[in-house]
Motif scaffolding. Structure first.
Motif, mmCIF file in Angstrom:
data_model
loop_
_atom_site.group_PDB
_atom_site.id
_atom_site.type_symbol
_atom_site.label_atom_id
_atom_site.label_comp_id
_atom_site.label_asym_id
_atom_site.label_seq_id
_atom_site.Cartn_x
_atom_site.Cartn_y
_atom_site.Cartn_z
ATOM 1 N N LEU A 135 -16.359 -16.724 6.627
ATOM 2 C CA LEU A 135 -16.411 -15.363 6.121
ATOM 3 C C LEU A 135 -16.327 -15.343 4.595
ATOM 4 N N ALA A 136 -15.509 -16.217 4.036
ATOM 5 C CA ALA A 136 -15.417 -16.292 2.575
ATOM 6 C C ALA A 136 -16.771 -16.663 1.973
ATOM 7 N N ALA A 137 -17.487 -17.580 2.631
ATOM 8 C CA ALA A 137 -18.810 -17.961 2.149
ATOM 9 C C ALA A 137 -19.786 -16.790 2.248
ATOM 10 N N GLN A 138 -19.720 -16.045 3.355
ATOM 11 C CA GLN A 138 -20.568 -14.864 3.503
ATOM 12 C C GLN A 138 -20.260 -13.834 2.420
ATOM 13 N N ALA A 139 -18.955 -13.594 2.220
ATOM 14 C CA ALA A 139 -18.554 -12.600 1.221
ATOM 15 C C ALA A 139 -19.049 -12.994 -0.167
ATOM 16 N N LYS A 140 -18.932 -14.267 -0.493
ATOM 17 C CA LYS A 140 -19.379 -14.721 -1.811
ATOM 18 C C LYS A 140 -20.870 -14.470 -1.994
ATOM 19 N N ALA A 141 -21.657 -14.743 -0.951
ATOM 20 C CA ALA A 141 -23.099 -14.503 -1.036
ATOM 21 C C ALA A 141 -23.401 -13.008 -1.100
ATOM 22 N N ASN A 142 -22.728 -12.246 -0.250
ATOM 23 C CA ASN A 142 -22.984 -10.803 -0.193
ATOM 24 C C ASN A 142 -22.611 -10.090 -1.492
ATOM 25 N N LEU A 143 -21.582 -10.603 -2.162
ATOM 26 C CA LEU A 143 -21.058 -9.932 -3.351
ATOM 27 C C LEU A 143 -21.657 -10.452 -4.654
ATOM 28 N N THR A 144 -22.641 -11.315 -4.563
ATOM 29 C CA THR A 144 -23.284 -11.855 -5.763
ATOM 30 C C THR A 144 -23.756 -10.765 -6.725
ATOM 31 N N PRO A 145 -24.317 -9.650 -6.237
ATOM 32 C CA PRO A 145 -24.762 -8.608 -7.186
ATOM 33 C C PRO A 145 -23.629 -7.889 -7.911
ATOM 34 N N TYR A 146 -22.401 -8.049 -7.438
ATOM 35 C CA TYR A 146 -21.269 -7.327 -8.011
ATOM 36 C C TYR A 146 -20.565 -8.257 -9.003
#
Length: 220
Positions: free
Chosen positions: A136-147
């Motif tokens: 989940l941490a890896a997903q969050a890091k990818a998902n939050l790249t634009p922020y």
């Protein structure tokens, strides 16, 4: 549905969830209207949580189905969810987040509510999103790249180090505040967390939601 049509749906969703919990907070409403929920939940159809711990898939992979006040499974077989939007809208409003503040999100899941917090903190503030589950941490890091004002940390949110914070927002059950949360909370800071017992979540957890003593499920 076109992107412009989806923006209208998202704006209506933001108005509905804030009205459902009787808050008038333009900044919270705007954050929910501007952050695309579908960017954090993977490809559809999506599992929607219903009664008795059952999940029902959306009829199609159309993101419009995500703009309801529903819990969506992230890892449904482990009952890890993207939590109920109106509950998070209420608690974020009670936390009274201001632009320029540092928010720490413990139990960030796939990052949706971390993105909401990033919108509230604005470019002058920052969010530290902490997630224990490596996948989940890896997903969050990818998902939050634009922020650009968000950093993602994989680790135990009750012990991992972070800079002093104005808001600490916890999405994991605890029977008392972790020492680091109290130590790293700035003067005048706000701590929002679910206080649980050995029996887990009970009706009293939900009926006594308050900032600094409140209740947020492990629904990130």
């Amino acid at each position: 549905m076109t992107p412009d049509e989806l923006k209208i749906v998202r704006r209506a969703y933001a108005k509905q969830i804030t009205a459902a919990v009787r808050i008038i907070d333009d900044r919270v409403e705007t954050a929910f209207a501007e952050v695309p929920r579908e960017d954090f939940l993977g490809p559809g159809p999506w599992p929607i949580f219903r009664m008795r711990k059952a999940y029902v898939p959306t009829r199609a992979a159309d993101p419009v189905y995500l703009y309801t006040d529903d819990i969506v499974g992230i890892i449904p077989e482990r009952h890890i969810n993207n939590g109920q939007p109106s509950l998070h809208a209420f608690l974020l409003s009670q936390a009274a987040t201001r632009a320029g503040e540092h928010l720490v999100h413990v139990g960030a899941g796939a990052g949706y509510y971390s993105a909401i917090m990033a919108n509230l903190a604005a470019s002058s503030g920052k969010v530290t999103a902490i997630e224990f589950q490596p996948e989940l941490a890896a997903q969050a890091k990818a998902n939050l790249t634009p922020y650009r004002n968000v950093s993602v940390v994989q680790g135990d949110g009750s012990s991992v180090a972070f800079d002093s914070a104005d808001v600490i927002y916890v999405n994991a059950g605890a029977n008392r505040p972790a020492d680091i949360w109290l130590d790293r909370l700035n003067d005048g800071g706000r701590l929002v967390l679910p206080l649980t017992t050995d029996l887990g979540f009970t009706s009293s957890n939900w009926s006594n939601m308050q900032p600094s003593r409140g209740s947020v499920p492990r629904d990130a």
